[in-house]
Each structure stands twice: as C-alpha cells, then as structure tokens.
Motif scaffolding. Structure first.
Motif, short mmCIF file in Angstrom:
data_model
loop_
_atom_site.label_atom_id
_atom_site.label_comp_id
_atom_site.label_asym_id
_atom_site.label_seq_id
_atom_site.Cartn_x
_atom_site.Cartn_y
_atom_site.Cartn_z
N THR A 39 0.82 -1.21 0.00
CA THR A 39 0.00 0.00 0.00
C THR A 39 0.86 1.27 0.00
O THR A 39 2.07 1.23 0.25
CB THR A 39 -0.89 0.06 1.26
N ALA A 46 0.15 4.51 2.34
CA ALA A 46 -0.70 5.04 3.40
C ALA A 46 -0.39 6.52 3.61
O ALA A 46 0.59 7.05 3.06
CB ALA A 46 -0.50 4.26 4.69
N ILE A 103 -0.90 9.96 6.72
CA ILE A 103 -1.27 10.32 8.08
C ILE A 103 -1.15 11.83 8.24
O ILE A 103 -0.32 12.48 7.59
CB ILE A 103 -0.37 9.59 9.11
N GLY A 136 -5.44 10.10 12.14
CA GLY A 136 -6.08 9.84 10.85
C GLY A 136 -5.30 8.96 9.90
O GLY A 136 -5.41 9.12 8.68
N GLU A 190 -4.51 6.33 7.35
CA GLU A 190 -5.39 5.62 6.43
C GLU A 190 -4.60 5.11 5.23
O GLU A 190 -3.53 5.63 4.91
CB GLU A 190 -6.50 6.55 5.93
N ILE A 191 -5.13 4.08 4.61
CA ILE A 191 -4.53 3.53 3.39
C ILE A 191 -5.07 4.32 2.21
O ILE A 191 -6.29 4.43 2.02
CB ILE A 191 -4.82 2.04 3.26
N TYR A 192 -4.16 4.85 1.40
CA TYR A 192 -4.54 5.68 0.25
C TYR A 192 -4.70 4.84 -1.01
O TYR A 192 -5.64 5.05 -1.78
CB TYR A 192 -3.49 6.77 0.03
N PRO A 244 -8.01 8.70 -3.55
CA PRO A 244 -7.82 7.54 -2.67
C PRO A 244 -8.70 6.38 -3.08
O PRO A 244 -9.73 6.55 -3.75
CB PRO A 244 -8.20 8.09 -1.29
#
Length: 381
Positions: A185, A187, A189, A195, A197-199, A243
């Motif tokens: 991935t 990711a 932040i 926050g 998250e995986i982009y 995303p």
C-alpha cells in the motif's frame, strides 16, 4: 630544540582544543572539496553532470531544507547525512552525520524546520535540524505502528500538497497474498499523527512518488515481481489521483494480466493499469516532476525517474535516468542520463533518487558509488 618543543606544544594544544569542542559542541562538519566532473554520465546537449558530494556511502533518498541543506538517507548503512553548498558554487563543501545505527533509514522528508526519517517500523523527527547540524537533537518517535518485515520494508516518504505524510509499505515477499491489509500500500497520516489511512492498494513496492504541480495528482513508481524471465513483468509508473484505487498486485501485472500463481482464480476486478509500462527489472525508484527554470522549456513538468538497474537479468538493464512527458497521448520513458552501465557491462553507478534544487539544477543520488551528482544546463555550453 626549544623551537621544536614549542611547536609540539602548540600542536598538542590544538588537538586538545579540537576534542574539547567535539565533546561540548557535538560533531564538527567535515570540510570537503567535491569539485569535479562526472564524465562517465552521458546527457543531452547543453547538460553537464558534476560531483556534488563524493563521500556519501549508500546515498539514497534526498530532501532539501529551508536553508538549502541536503538531507540524505541510506539503507544498509543505517546513516543519515546532511550536506551544504555554503558558497553557492554548485558543490557541497560541508558534510555532517545526523544519525547512525538506524534501521534502514531510507526515507527522508523536511517540513517546518524538522527532518523526518523513515525506519522500517517507525517515523522519527529531528527538530530545528538546520540550526543544529553540529549537534543534532535526539529524535522524537512520531509514529511506530509499521511492520518490522525487512523484505521491501525500507521506505520512501514525502509530505503531499494536502500536508499529510505519505508512507508506503511494500509486500513482504516476491509474490504472495497476505491477510494484513497494510502490506502493498501507500498510506498517509496527518501531521499531528492522527487519521492514519490507506490511500492506495495493490502496489508491490514503491520507492518513489511525487505530485503533479498542475493537477495535484499523485504519481508513483512500482517495482514488478521477479522470476518470470528477463522480459516480464513490466515495472510501472502509476497515477493515483484519488484515494481507494487498486493497482492489482499480487493478482495482476501490467494491463491486468494474471500472475501465473493466481491464474484462473476468482481474482478481484477493477484494478488500475500503469500509465507507463517500463522494461522489466529496470527497478524504477525516486521520481520528481521538474519544477525548475534552468532546463529548457520542453522539460517543464516532465517526470524524471531514477532506474536503479537490474540485479537478476541475464543482460543488465536500467542504470539510468529517464524522462516521461506525462501530458503526451501515449507517454513513454526516454533515456536522459546514461553511462552508469557502460558498453562493456561494467557498473559505474546506480541512481536512486532525484531532487530539483531551487536554482533549477537536479541532484542524483548513487548508492553504489556513494556519490551525489548535480546536473545543470547551459545553452552556451
């Protein structure tokens, strides 16, 4: 005899002063003279390559501070360096060791006076670093929820135009499927470390990305799998404008071609093919959009990619800098800086990252030779 004794006394006194200052003030910058050409590098007419820094073992990712300091990450060496061209002549003349003994500190990024360093499993921050190059502070661990796996575990990091830090996590294998969603991935932040998250997903191993300065879209390189022969699969240049996009790995390579290990299975649909298929095993790493004003107009907003070069191909390939004009209808990679692999097959260097400087010239790191080159342009030259 008295003169000899007096001279020795002065030498001893100077040595004592030096070590006293070293203890009190911390590391003293290394004074270097890197002036010289990198004559083995072939470039288009008007361009030249010179040695910006000549003693940077394992030089990999690059980042520039507000005061013009060049920060350099490494991988196996565990070091982070700082370089400075103090007199503006295009060559680094001072060098510092910012950190040592780190866990594959490949990635470096700079924001608001602080240097960020990516180890395999965490992100460190060195505050006020450009005012403390002689005496670097102890780092602050700002994020530590990353896997410890070292296979494709070294990281390239950068802050995006949204202010978030983007952190890739490569697959822990040549080709495999893992139940842990963090692998494969990119990711991101928030800068206050909330926050996470995986982009983007379906990415085998990216070690370089940048944002189109006109559209804000994220572009990234991706290294394809091994052991499908010399010519498969293609390495990739990808675009992720939003995303949630999936780029297919491990089920697919290239334009949604199934990997043999997953052929005929009920594989996920809807993966995004690469914008540019690069030759297999060229190992594309760092990339940047050219945003300077030194190079000819035709290079404006062109993507520069460092191809590190193959390690397991019968005939070596890569070992160069290529350009991609992403606005073209059918963009393709074109050789720009060659000679890192000469006609006899001898390796002279392995480019890792590129960095556009404020004056419009470009730095290229080389972890094989432990050097950093500066590419400039002069239409009269």
């Amino acid at each position: 005899m008295r003169l000899i004794i007096a001279g020795l006394s002065i030498v001893v006194a100077l040595v004592l002063i030096f070590f006293t200052l070293l203890i009190i003030e911390g590391p003293v910058p290394v004074l270097v003279n890197n002036s010289g050409t990198a004559g083995f590098i072939s470039l288009p007419t008007g361009f030249k390559a010179e040695i910006f820094a000549d003693n940077v073992p394992g030089a990999r990712s690059l980042a520039t501070g507000d005061q013009g300091t060049i920060f350099v990450g490494t991988r196996d060496e565990g070091m982070v360096y700082a370089l400075k061209d103090t007199n503006g002549d295009g060559y680094s003349d001072e060098q510092w060791t910012i950190a040592e003994g780190l866990f594959m500190p490949n990635g470096v990024a700079f924001r608001n006076g602080s240097l960020y360093v990516a180890e395999v499993d965490r992100i460190l921050r060195y505050d006020d670093i450009e005012d403390r190059r002689d005496n670097p502070p102890e780092p602050v661990t700002v994020f530590s929820d990353l896997p410890l796996e070292t296979s494709h575990g070294w990281k390239f990091i950068r802050f995006g135009p949204d202010g978030m830090l983007y952190i890739p996590v490569g697959m822990p294998c040549n080709i495999c499927n893992t139940t842990e969603s963090i692998y494969g991935t990119i990711a991101r932040i928030n800068p206050d470390w909330t926050g996470f998250e995986i982009y983007a997903t379906g990415i085998r191993n990216t070690v370089g990305f940048d944002w189109d300065p006109e559209t804000g879209d994220l572009w990234f390189t991706d290294n394809g799998r091994d052991w499908l022969g010399d010519d498969l699969p293609p390495d990739e240049l990808n675009r992720a404008p939003e995303p949630g996009m999936d780029f297919g790995f491990p089920y697919y390579y290239g334009d949604n071609i199934e990997n043999p290990e997953y052929a005929g299975e009920d594989n996920p649909a809807g993966s995004t093919p690469p914008v540019v298929e690069l030759p297999a095993h060229v190992a594309p790493l760092g990339m940047r959009f050219y945003t300077g004003s030194m190079f000819p107009e035709e290079y404006n907003n062109t993507i520069f990619i460092a191809e590190h070069g193959s390690w397991n191909r019968e005939t070596p390939i890569g070992y160069q800098i290529v350009t991609v004009r992403q606005g073209d209808e059918n963009p393709e990679a074109v050789s720009f800086a060659t000679g890192f692999l000469d006609s006899s097959g001898e390796v002279k260097g392995r480019p890792v990252d590129v960095e556009v400087l404020p004056d419009g010239s470009m730095l290229v790191s080389d972890d094989y030779a432990g050097k950093i080159y500066r590419i400039s342009y002069d239409e009269t030259g």
